[in-house]
Design a protein around this motif. Structure first.
Motif, short mmCIF file in Angstrom:
data_model
loop_
_atom_site.label_atom_id
_atom_site.label_comp_id
_atom_site.label_asym_id
_atom_site.label_seq_id
_atom_site.Cartn_x
_atom_site.Cartn_y
_atom_site.Cartn_z
N VAL A 144 0.87 -1.18 0.00
CA VAL A 144 0.00 0.00 0.00
C VAL A 144 0.90 1.22 0.00
O VAL A 144 1.67 1.43 0.94
CB VAL A 144 -0.94 0.02 1.23
CG1 VAL A 144 -1.76 1.30 1.23
CG2 VAL A 144 -1.84 -1.20 1.24
N VAL A 145 0.84 2.02 -1.06
CA VAL A 145 1.64 3.23 -1.20
C VAL A 145 0.70 4.40 -1.45
O VAL A 145 -0.16 4.35 -2.34
CB VAL A 145 2.64 3.10 -2.37
CG1 VAL A 145 3.44 4.40 -2.52
CG2 VAL A 145 3.59 1.93 -2.14
N PHE A 157 4.56 7.59 -0.02
CA PHE A 157 4.98 6.92 1.20
C PHE A 157 4.51 5.47 1.19
O PHE A 157 3.32 5.21 0.98
CB PHE A 157 4.40 7.63 2.43
CG PHE A 157 4.85 9.05 2.57
CD1 PHE A 157 6.05 9.35 3.19
CD2 PHE A 157 4.07 10.08 2.08
CE1 PHE A 157 6.47 10.67 3.31
CE2 PHE A 157 4.48 11.40 2.19
CZ PHE A 157 5.68 11.69 2.81
N PRO A 158 5.42 4.50 1.43
CA PRO A 158 5.03 3.10 1.55
C PRO A 158 4.45 2.84 2.94
O PRO A 158 5.17 2.86 3.94
CB PRO A 158 6.34 2.35 1.33
CG PRO A 158 7.40 3.31 1.78
CD PRO A 158 6.88 4.69 1.51
N LEU A 159 3.15 2.62 3.02
CA LEU A 159 2.49 2.44 4.31
C LEU A 159 2.56 1.00 4.80
O LEU A 159 2.65 0.75 6.00
CB LEU A 159 1.03 2.88 4.22
CG LEU A 159 0.79 4.36 3.89
CD1 LEU A 159 -0.70 4.65 3.90
CD2 LEU A 159 1.53 5.28 4.86
N GLY A 181 5.67 -2.34 7.86
CA GLY A 181 5.05 -1.04 7.64
C GLY A 181 4.41 -0.49 8.90
O GLY A 181 4.71 -0.93 10.02
N LEU A 182 3.53 0.48 8.72
CA LEU A 182 2.93 1.16 9.86
C LEU A 182 2.05 0.24 10.70
O LEU A 182 1.79 0.53 11.87
CB LEU A 182 2.11 2.37 9.37
CG LEU A 182 2.93 3.49 8.74
CD1 LEU A 182 2.02 4.65 8.35
CD2 LEU A 182 4.03 3.98 9.68
#
Length: 215
Positions: A144-145, A157-159, A181-182
């Motif tokens: 997801v970017v 941003f690469p989430l 990721g986040l």
């Protein structure tokens, strides 16, 4: 081209549980992407390598709902993630330096949405996980970017990123998953592994914790 194991970003080595050997079966044909089944039972390990923590892990599904549970009250980490009645829940009971965390709820999320996202996965290659027994898998990557921008010099941003390893004979049998990721915000290196030892296509058990708001 031969497929390659996923290396440890901190040492450059490929640990034994994720080492892969080259294997190309029908290289001209790309397999279908992963799909989470409606009913399943999986058991394995949850690995947070930079913290040196490995705990028991279960991942089960019933009638389209699903639940992950890592660790337990006797382990240094303990959390559960659920897709339950069109909601995504996350509840962390224990994590280093975390004193209290309420159950979070994201409405409007279900297995169908997850599988739609998995359809966008990119095929990495056919590989062999060097375990006992060996697992012949298809390696996929999904991310997801944000924001979505065309190719070129744009701020993005690469989430979230996931490496998914499913059985070559059944794309609904998951043998290994890397989350980065986040969604791994509590981990200093932002990456965590699920390594499955067993996977059955039978209804599992999904239970919403009392601390989580009902649908």
């Amino acid at each position: 081209m031969p497929s390659v194991g996923v290396a440890d970003s901190r040492t450059g080595n490929t640990p034994s549980f994720e080492t892969t050997s080259a294997q190309l079966l029908n290289p001209e044909k790309t397999p279908k992407p992963p799909q989470l089944p409606r009913n399943f039972r999986g058991k394995g390990k949850w690995i947070v390598r930079d913290l040196g923590i490995t705990v028991p892990f279960t991942w089960e599904g019933r009638n389209g709902d699903s639940q992950m549970i890592a660790g337990g009250p006797q382990y240094p980490i303990w959390f559960t993630n659920l897709i339950y009645r069109n909601n995504l829940y996350t509840l962390t009971y224990k994590w280093p330096n975390l004193t209290k965390q309420p159950c979070s709820k994201i409405p409007g999320f279900n297995r169908e949405l997850l599988n739609d996202k998995l359809k966008t996965s990119r095929f990495v290659g056919r590989e062999i996980l060097q375990r006992n027994p060996k697992r012949f898998v298809n390696h996929w990557r999904v991310g997801v970017v944000l924001p979505e921008r065309p190719p070129g010099l744009f701020l993005r941003f690469p989430l979230a990123l996931g490496d998914i390893y499913v059985d070559q004979r059944n794309r609904s049998t998951f043998w290994q998953v890397l989350q980065f990721g986040l969604q791994n915000l509590y981990d200093p290196e932002l990456d965590e592994w699920a390594v499955m030892n067993s996977w059955e296509h039978k209804p599992g058990k999904v239970t919403l914790p009392a601390r989580c708001p009902a649908p």
